[in-house]
Design a protein around this motif. Sequence first.
Motif, PDB file in Angstrom:
ATOM      1  N   HIS A   1       0.128  -1.153  -8.566  1.00  0.00           N
ATOM      2  CA  HIS A   1      -0.935  -0.144  -8.689  1.00  0.00           C
ATOM      3  C   HIS A   1      -2.168  -0.659  -9.437  1.00  0.00           C
ATOM      4  CE1 HIS A   1       1.082   0.552 -12.570  1.00  0.00           C
ATOM      5  NE2 HIS A   1      -0.028   1.156 -12.978  1.00  0.00           N
ATOM      6  N   ASP A   2      -1.976  -1.540 -10.406  1.00  0.00           N
ATOM      7  CA  ASP A   2      -3.125  -2.031 -11.188  1.00  0.00           C
ATOM      8  C   ASP A   2      -3.537  -3.453 -10.829  1.00  0.00           C
ATOM      9  OD1 ASP A   2      -3.968   0.134 -12.613  1.00  0.00           O
ATOM     10  OD2 ASP A   2      -2.710  -0.280 -14.383  1.00  0.00           O
TER      11      ASP A   2
ATOM     12  N   HIS B   1     -11.211  -0.887 -10.612  1.00  0.00           N
ATOM     13  CA  HIS B   1      -9.984  -1.648 -10.318  1.00  0.00           C
ATOM     14  C   HIS B   1      -9.204  -1.060  -9.154  1.00  0.00           C
ATOM     15  CE1 HIS B   1      -7.857   1.394 -12.756  1.00  0.00           C
ATOM     16  NE2 HIS B   1      -6.740   0.946 -12.218  1.00  0.00           N
TER      17      HIS B   1
ATOM     18  N   HIS C   1      -4.244   6.383  -7.609  1.00  0.00           N
ATOM     19  CA  HIS C   1      -3.373   6.722  -8.750  1.00  0.00           C
ATOM     20  C   HIS C   1      -4.136   7.239  -9.967  1.00  0.00           C
ATOM     21  CE1 HIS C   1      -4.247   2.482  -9.865  1.00  0.00           C
ATOM     22  NE2 HIS C   1      -4.009   2.861 -11.111  1.00  0.00           N
ATOM     23  N   HIS C   2      -5.493   7.232  -9.917  1.00  0.00           N
ATOM     24  CA  HIS C   2      -6.260   7.839 -11.017  1.00  0.00           C
ATOM     25  C   HIS C   2      -6.933   9.136 -10.608  1.00  0.00           C
ATOM     26  CE1 HIS C   2      -5.653   4.896 -14.164  1.00  0.00           C
ATOM     27  NE2 HIS C   2      -5.828   3.917 -13.272  1.00  0.00           N
TER      28      HIS C   2
ATOM     29  N   ASP D   1       2.497   6.434 -14.784  1.00  0.00           N
ATOM     30  CA  ASP D   1       1.482   5.560 -15.375  1.00  0.00           C
ATOM     31  C   ASP D   1       1.018   6.129 -16.723  1.00  0.00           C
ATOM     32  OD1 ASP D   1      -0.369   3.491 -15.535  1.00  0.00           O
ATOM     33  OD2 ASP D   1      -1.880   4.499 -14.300  1.00  0.00           O
TER      34      ASP D   1
HETATM   35 FE   LIG Z   1      -4.752   1.980 -12.980  1.00  0.00          FE
END
Ligand SMILES: [Fe+2]
Length: 361
Positions: free
Chosen positions: A227-228, A256, A280-281, A309
């Motif tokens: 994810h990151d 990102h 995911h954010h 997360d």
């Molecule tokens: Fe992230």
Amino acid sequence: MNSKLWRYKVKPNNILIVDDEENILNTLERLLEDEGYKLFFANSGNKGLEIIRREDIQLIISDHRMPGMDGLKFLNETKKISPDTIRVMLTGYADVETAIKAINEGEVYRFITKPWNNIELLNIIKQGVEYYNLQKELERLNKLIQSQNTQLKEWNFKLEQKVADQTKSIRDLFLDAITSLVFALEAKDKYLEGHSRRVTEYTTGICEKMYLSKEYTEDVKLGSLLHDIGKIGIRESILDKKKKLTKEEYDHIKTHVLIGERILTPIIKNETVIRIVRYHHERIDGSGYPDGLKGTVIPLEARIVAIADAYDALLSERPYRKATDSINAIKELRKYSGIQFDYEIVKIFTTCVASLNETLS
Ligand SMILES: [Fe+2]
């Protein structure tokens, strides 16, 4: 005639002639003896049946009016013993009714009245034998096709299996490589070390608790690990910054998710994984990034990862704040449940977080 039951030349087709009149048998023998058939003779239906049981007969020529078993009954019986044999009925009576019955019941191939025309009879026999051989060839070819189809299916199955195995091993290799990359990135930062692995444990637990499919759970796992991944593109000075980020720096960090999407899209054909990386954010109330999606418009997998997360981030120390314990982290998730996080998924997560933490410790 009795002493000489049959005669034939090279690779003959077998023909059985059944008639109670000896002179008819003799006449037919003379007509057919040089035609290359192997001839069998019988003067009654019963004797004819004995031969059929014993020999592989391609064509039968039978009289109709015979003492004992008549021609129709005889041919009917032969059908039970040798259904593919071609049946020709030969009778001295122009018995139309018998002919129609015989033909309609599929008992005979042709019906010929005595006296017959030799050329016509020879043609009928020739065509009958050819028809028989053609049917047999067709049968043989059908069997061949069937067996080849079965073989092909087997090969196809094995090939598919092989492709699936190789796809899996390529995916596993890729996963290993990318996971190592993520771990290497995180290892550089003591605040991030192990983050993706823990997020993956949490999201797997949530998926299982939600009874999501095995395949989907696998995709979520991969998405959680990656994810990151986009943080590769973020300036280290910002990632390592101990002080509060400026707006410009925060905006840079936000990219990102898009960088991650750009990195993975050409190499991974998995929409679930890509959506996790990109969304995911996002937040339930629409205040997240990059698209400001709201509620269930945010893909389920991204809502799951967002919770895991955030929870892991709360439990980890950051340059600008101390780590929270699990109880307070859960309180925080509940506080923002329905605002930042999916209400139902937070509820589910809180029921399994304790056992997941045990697994991780
Ligand atoms: Fe992230």
